[in-house]
Write a protein that holds these residues in place. Structure first.
Motif, PDB file in Angstrom:
ATOM      1  N   SER A 138     -10.153  53.014 107.888  1.00 36.77           N
ATOM      2  CA  SER A 138      -9.853  54.446 107.813  1.00 36.77           C
ATOM      3  C   SER A 138      -9.280  54.947 109.134  1.00 36.77           C
ATOM      4  CB  SER A 138     -11.120  55.229 107.456  1.00 36.77           C
ATOM      5  OG  SER A 138     -11.657  54.821 106.222  1.00 36.77           O
ATOM      6  N   ILE A 139      -9.925  54.580 110.228  1.00 37.38           N
ATOM      7  CA  ILE A 139      -9.443  54.995 111.550  1.00 37.38           C
ATOM      8  C   ILE A 139      -8.064  54.414 111.815  1.00 37.38           C
ATOM      9  CG2 ILE A 139      -9.862  54.782 114.038  1.00 37.38           C
ATOM     10  CD1 ILE A 139     -12.891  54.840 113.324  1.00 37.38           C
ATOM     11  N   ASN A 140      -7.885  53.158 111.476  1.00 36.54           N
ATOM     12  CA  ASN A 140      -6.599  52.499 111.681  1.00 36.54           C
ATOM     13  C   ASN A 140      -5.486  53.214 110.919  1.00 36.54           C
ATOM     14  OD1 ASN A 140      -5.292  50.059 112.873  1.00 36.54           O
ATOM     15  ND2 ASN A 140      -4.850  49.580 110.733  1.00 36.54           N
ATOM     16  N   ALA A 141      -5.757  53.589 109.674  1.00 36.69           N
ATOM     17  CA  ALA A 141      -4.750  54.286 108.863  1.00 36.69           C
ATOM     18  C   ALA A 141      -4.438  55.663 109.432  1.00 36.69           C
ATOM     19  CB  ALA A 141      -5.248  54.410 107.427  1.00 36.69           C
ATOM     20  N   LEU A 142      -5.463  56.374 109.885  1.00 35.86           N
ATOM     21  CA  LEU A 142      -5.238  57.709 110.451  1.00 35.86           C
ATOM     22  C   LEU A 142      -4.445  57.619 111.760  1.00 35.86           C
ATOM     23  CD1 LEU A 142      -8.733  59.277 109.734  1.00 35.86           C
ATOM     24  CD2 LEU A 142      -6.570  59.961 108.687  1.00 35.86           C
ATOM     25  N   GLU A 143      -4.740  56.605 112.581  1.00 38.10           N
ATOM     26  CA  GLU A 143      -3.989  56.459 113.831  1.00 38.10           C
ATOM     27  C   GLU A 143      -2.533  56.084 113.566  1.00 38.10           C
ATOM     28  OE1 GLU A 143      -7.175  55.685 117.339  1.00 38.10           O
ATOM     29  OE2 GLU A 143      -6.180  53.899 116.537  1.00 38.10           O
ATOM     30  N   LYS A 144      -2.289  55.335 112.515  1.00 34.79           N
ATOM     31  CA  LYS A 144      -0.899  55.027 112.152  1.00 34.79           C
ATOM     32  C   LYS A 144      -0.146  56.281 111.708  1.00 34.79           C
ATOM     33  CE  LYS A 144      -1.338  50.163 110.803  1.00 34.79           C
ATOM     34  NZ  LYS A 144      -1.244  49.193 109.674  1.00 34.79           N
ATOM     35  N   SER A 245      -7.957  60.535 105.035  1.00 36.17           N
ATOM     36  CA  SER A 245      -8.254  59.207 104.486  1.00 36.17           C
ATOM     37  C   SER A 245      -9.401  59.343 103.495  1.00 36.17           C
ATOM     38  CB  SER A 245      -8.612  58.212 105.595  1.00 36.17           C
ATOM     39  OG  SER A 245      -9.826  58.571 106.224  1.00 36.17           O
ATOM     40  N   VAL A 246      -9.308  58.619 102.392  1.00 33.02           N
ATOM     41  CA  VAL A 246     -10.300  58.715 101.322  1.00 33.02           C
ATOM     42  C   VAL A 246     -10.810  57.313 101.001  1.00 33.02           C
ATOM     43  CG1 VAL A 246     -10.730  59.411  98.949  1.00 33.02           C
ATOM     44  CG2 VAL A 246      -9.175  60.754 100.364  1.00 33.02           C
ATOM     45  N   CYS A 247     -12.141  57.118 101.055  1.00 32.71           N
ATOM     46  CA  CYS A 247     -12.670  55.770 100.841  1.00 32.71           C
ATOM     47  C   CYS A 247     -13.912  55.720  99.970  1.00 32.71           C
ATOM     48  CB  CYS A 247     -12.968  55.101 102.185  1.00 32.71           C
ATOM     49  SG  CYS A 247     -14.341  55.859 103.081  1.00 32.71           S
ATOM     50  N   GLY A 248     -14.428  56.870  99.519  1.00 29.50           N
ATOM     51  CA  GLY A 248     -15.684  56.844  98.775  1.00 29.50           C
ATOM     52  C   GLY A 248     -15.687  57.770  97.584  1.00 29.50           C
ATOM     53  N   ASN A 249     -16.692  57.623  96.735  1.00 35.49           N
ATOM     54  CA  ASN A 249     -16.780  58.468  95.544  1.00 35.49           C
ATOM     55  C   ASN A 249     -18.205  58.892  95.218  1.00 35.49           C
ATOM     56  OD1 ASN A 249     -17.830  56.071  94.644  1.00 35.49           O
ATOM     57  ND2 ASN A 249     -16.494  55.859  92.878  1.00 35.49           N
ATOM     58  N   ASN A 268      -0.699  64.023 104.459  1.00 41.63           N
ATOM     59  CA  ASN A 268      -0.761  62.669 103.904  1.00 41.63           C
ATOM     60  C   ASN A 268      -2.155  62.395 103.355  1.00 41.63           C
ATOM     61  OD1 ASN A 268       1.916  61.783 104.971  1.00 41.63           O
ATOM     62  ND2 ASN A 268       0.888  62.137 106.926  1.00 41.63           N
ATOM     63  N   LEU A 269      -2.217  61.873 102.154  1.00 37.80           N
ATOM     64  CA  LEU A 269      -3.478  61.437 101.563  1.00 37.80           C
ATOM     65  C   LEU A 269      -3.478  59.914 101.570  1.00 37.80           C
ATOM     66  CD1 LEU A 269      -6.066  62.514 100.213  1.00 37.80           C
ATOM     67  CD2 LEU A 269      -4.915  62.258  98.006  1.00 37.80           C
ATOM     68  N   LEU A 270      -4.405  59.322 102.323  1.00 40.37           N
ATOM     69  CA  LEU A 270      -4.399  57.887 102.570  1.00 40.37           C
ATOM     70  C   LEU A 270      -5.575  57.217 101.866  1.00 40.37           C
ATOM     71  CD1 LEU A 270      -3.843  58.173 106.436  1.00 40.37           C
ATOM     72  CD2 LEU A 270      -2.081  57.974 104.672  1.00 40.37           C
ATOM     73  N   GLY A 271      -5.284  56.419 100.870  1.00 40.55           N
ATOM     74  CA  GLY A 271      -6.329  55.678 100.171  1.00 40.55           C
ATOM     75  C   GLY A 271      -6.731  54.450 100.964  1.00 40.55           C
TER      76      GLY A 271
END
Length: 329
Positions: A138-144, A245-249, A268-271
Motif C-alpha cells: 500500500s505504501i509503495n503504491a501511494l509513493e509511486k 489505496s484500498v486493501c480490505g473489506n 487515484n483509487l489504488l487496489g
C-alpha cells in the motif's frame, strides 16, 4: 513422517467445525515441491473467515487454514531450496484451497516460497505476514503516486490499530512522514495509535461525515484497510490529485461514491493485492521490510499457541483485535 498436529476445518451436513487434531499425516497435505517444518504462522482476518460457515475463504473440506507461514525446508525436489533453509510463504491459495500454515508441516509449490531475508528471523517474518506485506504494498503504491515524506502532506490510515494499519503506521512514521492521522473506532485505541506513530487520532464517531459528492480537501493520501461505507465516505475529502489505496473489506465490499472526485479532482483509487503478486515484486517488498522499512522490534504483537487460536478468531470477528498475532508452531 510421523503424524503431526494441525488445525483442521471440517464440514458435515452443512455445519462447519474446526479443532486441533494431533494425528494428521502427510497424505492430508496438498501437492508441492517443498515440504516445510513450520515454526510460526500468523492470524489474519481471512483466517478468521476461513473457520466460519459461509466465510467465503475455504473452497473444499477438510482443510488446514493459515494463509501465512515461516519455517525450515524439510524436503525439496526443487534445487533452489535445500534441507535446513529458512523460508516464508504468504498468500496464493494457501489456507483456502491448499493446506496452510496452522500445522507443524506444510507442503507448497516451490514458486510460492520466498527465502528468508538475511535481516529477518522466522518470527519477524510472521510479525509481518500477509498484513505486513499488504501494508508495504500500500505504501509503495501511494509513493509511486506522489506520496513523499519530503512534502507537506496529510495522510490518513483507517483501521490504524489493526494488523495492516498498525504496521503501515509504524513504517510511515519511521521513514519520515510527519502528518499521519489514525482513524480508530474505540477510545482505548487512541493511545495505541499514538504509540505506533500517529500524530493525530480521530475517533470514528467524532468524524463528521458529510454525504456530499465533494467535500473539503482534508487528506492528500488515504491508506484504507477496511473498505465499505467508511472509505466511500472518505473519498470526497481527498485533495486534488491525491490517492487512496484500498486493501480490505472488514466494513463491507460495496463502494458507494460518484465519479466526481475522480474526474474533477483527478483522484487515484489504488487496489492492493497481496495474494497473487509476482515473485519478483514479493522479493522487492520483503527486501524493504527487512531493511529501510523494518519495524519488527516495535510492532504491536501477541504470540499465542495453537490452543489460543479460537479466542483470537473471536477477537477478529468482534472487531476487538489489536496489532498482530503470531502462532508459535
Amino acid at each position: 513422517m510421523k503424524s503431526f498436529k494441525a488445525l483442521v476445518v471440517r464440514e458435515s451436513n452443512g455445519t462447519v467445525n474446526y479443532q486441533i487434531e494431533n494425528q494428521v499425516n502427510e497424505s492430508m497435505l496438498d501437492h508441492g515441491e517443498v515440504l516445510i517444518r513450520v515454526n510460526y504462522s500468523s492470524v489474519n482476518y481471512k483466517d478468521m473467515l476461513a473457520v466460519q460457515k459461509n466465510g467465503g475463504v475455504i473452497r473444499n473440506y477438510p482443510m488446514i487454514p493459515g494463509i501465512d507461514l515461516s519455517g525450515v525446508v524439510e524436503e525439496s525436489t526443487d534445487s533452489r531450496y535445500v534441507k535446513g533453509q529458512s523460508v516464508l510463504v504468504t498468500g496464493y491459495t494457501m489456507g483456502m484451497s491448499h493446506t496452510g500454515g496452522f500445522s507443524e508441516y506444510a507442503r507448497v509449490p516451490s514458486s510460492w516460497v520466498v527465502p528468508l531475508p538475511k535481516n529477518l528471523t522466522l518470527k519477524d517474518a510472521m510479525i509481518y505476514g500477509t498484513a505486513g506485506l499488504t501494508a508495504a504494498l500500500s505504501i509503495n503504491a501511494l509513493e509511486k503516486n506522489g506520496m513523499d515524506p519530503k512534502q507537506e502532506q496529510s495522510i490518513l490510515i483507517t483501521g490504524a490499530t489493526g494488523g495492516v494499519g498498525s504496521i503501515a503506521l509504524q513504517i510511515l512514521s519511521k521513514i519520515g512522514y510527519k502528518d499521519i492521522t489514525a482513524l480508530v473506532r474505540k477510545e482505548k485505541q487512541i493511545e495505541v495509535a499514538k504509540k505506533l506513530g500517529a500524530t493525530r487520532v480521530i475517533l470514528l464517531d467524532d468524524f463528521k461525515f458529510d454525504k456530499k459528492p465533494l467535500n473539503k480537501q482534508t487528506f492528500h493520501f488515504i491508506l484504507d484497510t477496511v473498505g465499505g461505507d467508511l472509505i466511500s465516505s472518505l473519498i470526497p475529502y481527498v485533495f486534488y490529485q491525491g490517492s487512496v489505496s484500498v486493501c480490505g473489506n472488514a466494513a463491507g465490499i460495496k463502494l458507494d461514491t460518484t465519479v466526481l472526485p475522480f474526474i474533477l479532482r483527478g483522484i487515484n483509487l489504488l487496489g492492493i493485492d497481496s495474494v497473487n503478486i509476482s515473485h519478483e515484486d514479493r522479493m522487492t517488498i520483503w527486501g524493504k521490510l527487512s531493511e529501510e522499512w523494518k519495524i519488527t522490534d516495535t510492532t504491536l504483537v501477541n504470540q499465542i499457541t495453537f490452543e489460543e487460536l479460537s479466542n483470537t478468531f473471536d477477537l477478529l470477528k468482534e472487531g476487538r483485535h489489536l496489532g498482530r498475532t503470531i502462532v508459535k508452531i
